[in-house]
Design an enzyme around this catalytic site. Structure first.
Site, short mmCIF file in Angstrom:
data_model
loop_
_atom_site.label_atom_id
_atom_site.label_comp_id
_atom_site.label_asym_id
_atom_site.label_seq_id
_atom_site.Cartn_x
_atom_site.Cartn_y
_atom_site.Cartn_z
N SER A 296 1.02 -0.81 -0.59
CA SER A 296 0.32 -0.32 0.02
C SER A 296 0.46 1.49 0.00
O SER A 296 1.42 1.14 1.07
CB SER A 296 -0.63 0.08 1.20
N HIS B 186 -0.86 -1.09 -4.03
CA HIS B 186 -3.21 -1.28 -3.05
C HIS B 186 -2.57 0.38 -3.20
O HIS B 186 -1.37 1.62 -2.80
CB HIS B 186 -2.59 -1.78 -2.34
N ASP C 90 -5.25 3.46 -1.40
CA ASP C 90 -5.87 4.13 -0.92
C ASP C 90 -6.94 5.79 -1.13
O ASP C 90 -5.52 6.07 -1.18
CB ASP C 90 -5.16 4.19 0.38
N MET D 24 -9.12 8.27 0.34
CA MET D 24 -9.83 8.51 1.51
C MET D 24 -10.44 9.81 0.97
O MET D 24 -9.48 10.73 0.64
CB MET D 24 -8.96 8.46 2.93
N HIS E 7 -8.53 1.58 -3.88
CA HIS E 7 -9.86 0.96 -2.83
C HIS E 7 -10.35 2.44 -2.16
O HIS E 7 -9.42 3.32 -2.23
CB HIS E 7 -9.01 0.71 -1.27
N MET F 57 -12.51 4.63 0.11
CA MET F 57 -13.25 5.25 1.10
C MET F 57 -13.75 6.82 0.89
O MET F 57 -13.29 7.48 1.24
CB MET F 57 -12.15 4.74 2.56
N MET G 178 -11.93 -6.16 5.12
CA MET G 178 -11.11 -5.07 6.45
C MET G 178 -10.55 -6.03 7.28
O MET G 178 -11.66 -6.61 8.34
CB MET G 178 -11.79 -3.37 6.45
N ASP H 141 -6.64 -6.76 4.08
CA ASP H 141 -6.08 -5.10 4.40
C ASP H 141 -6.09 -5.48 5.67
O ASP H 141 -6.88 -4.91 6.54
CB ASP H 141 -6.78 -4.12 3.06
C1 DX5 Z 1 -5.93 1.91 5.79
C2 DX5 Z 1 -6.41 1.09 4.32
C3 DX5 Z 1 -4.85 0.73 4.24
C4 DX5 Z 1 -3.39 0.52 4.87
C5 DX5 Z 1 -2.98 -0.40 5.30
O1 DX5 Z 1 -7.33 2.61 5.84
O2 DX5 Z 1 -7.34 0.71 3.65
O3 DX5 Z 1 -4.96 0.00 2.52
O4 DX5 Z 1 -2.90 1.48 4.01
O5 DX5 Z 1 -1.88 -0.40 6.25
P1 DX5 Z 1 -1.26 -0.77 7.29
O6 DX5 Z 1 -0.62 -2.50 6.39
O7 DX5 Z 1 0.05 -0.12 7.22
O8 DX5 Z 1 -2.24 -1.18 8.16
ZN ZN Z 2 -6.36 0.10 1.03
#
Ligand code: DX5
Ligand code: ZN
Length: 215
Positions: free
Chosen positions: A8, A33, A35, A37, A66, A68, A137, A175
């Protein structure tokens, strides 16, 4: 099938993003990956299209986005144009998940559903044929570096059983807080794809660490 590792980039060093993407390119990781948000669906804001475009320009690996965010349906084609090969949206808050899966596939990406820790796998009964990736998750979404929720392992096994029962080819992805201490249990339970942020980028040798996760 060997385990797909998806580092990620949330945990990458953004002042040297190209270097960290190159690190992923030089590793056995098959996916990257990303993310996104929005500060509404989760209490944090990460990044959007410009960063995704940088990732796309610097890798030929599968780009796993991903989302969010609220109203992901408004941006699916834009995410595909910016480089997404797969797009995962949360079950929570998406009232038309069935059509959203079709929208993602029609836009030319693999479709994914994400389940928060409190959301049961059974809610996806009967629609897994539309889901290329089921992301469990293993932390509450919004931040990297959180502690792994151990109950996620049983949830992976439950997802595996449902996928087999429905004779679907959905991949199971995990994840949040994934590391070399929990990866074996997750694989045994049926995980096909492991996302790891902090554990990879904080490791002394991230390339070697990715290889250990994939083993
Ligand atoms: C959290 C994200 C993850 C995050 C994981 O909301 O969806 O993808 O980057 O990071 P680690 O491996 O540090 O938990
Ligand atoms: Zn993620």
């Amino acid at each position: 099938m060997s385990t797909i590792i998806a580092p990620s980039i949330l945990a990458a060093d953004f002042s040297h993003l190209q270097k960290d993407i190159q690190l992923i390119n030089d590793s056995v990781a098959e996916w990257v990956h990303v993310d996104v948000m929005d500060g509404v669906f989760v209490p944090n804001i990460s990044f959007g299209f410009p960063i995704l475009e940088v990732v796309k320009a610097n890798t030929s690996k599968f780009i796993d986005v991903h989302l969010m965010m609220v109203h992901p349906e408004r941006y699916i084609s834009q995410f595909v144009q910016a480089g997404a090969n797969g797009i995962s949206v949360h079950y929570e808050g998406n009232y038309h998940l069935h059509s959203l899966m079709q929208q993602i596939r029609s836009a030319g990406a693999k479709s994914g559903v994400v389940l928060n820790p409190h959301t049961p796998v059974s809610l996806l009964k009967g629609m897994l044929h539309l889901v290329d990736t089921l992301l469990i998750m293993s932390v509450n979404p919004g931040f990297g570096g959180q502690k792994f929720i151990p109950e996620s392992i049983a949830k992976v096994a439950e997802a595996k059983a449902l996928i087999q029962k429905e004779a679907c080819s959905t991949l199971i992805q995990v994840d949040g807080g994934v590391n070399t201490e929990n990866c074996l249990a997750l694989k045994k339970a049926g995980a096909d794809v492991l996302v790891a942020g902090s554990a990879v980028f904080k490791a002394d040798n991230p390339i070697e660490y990715i290889a250990q996760l994939a083993q």
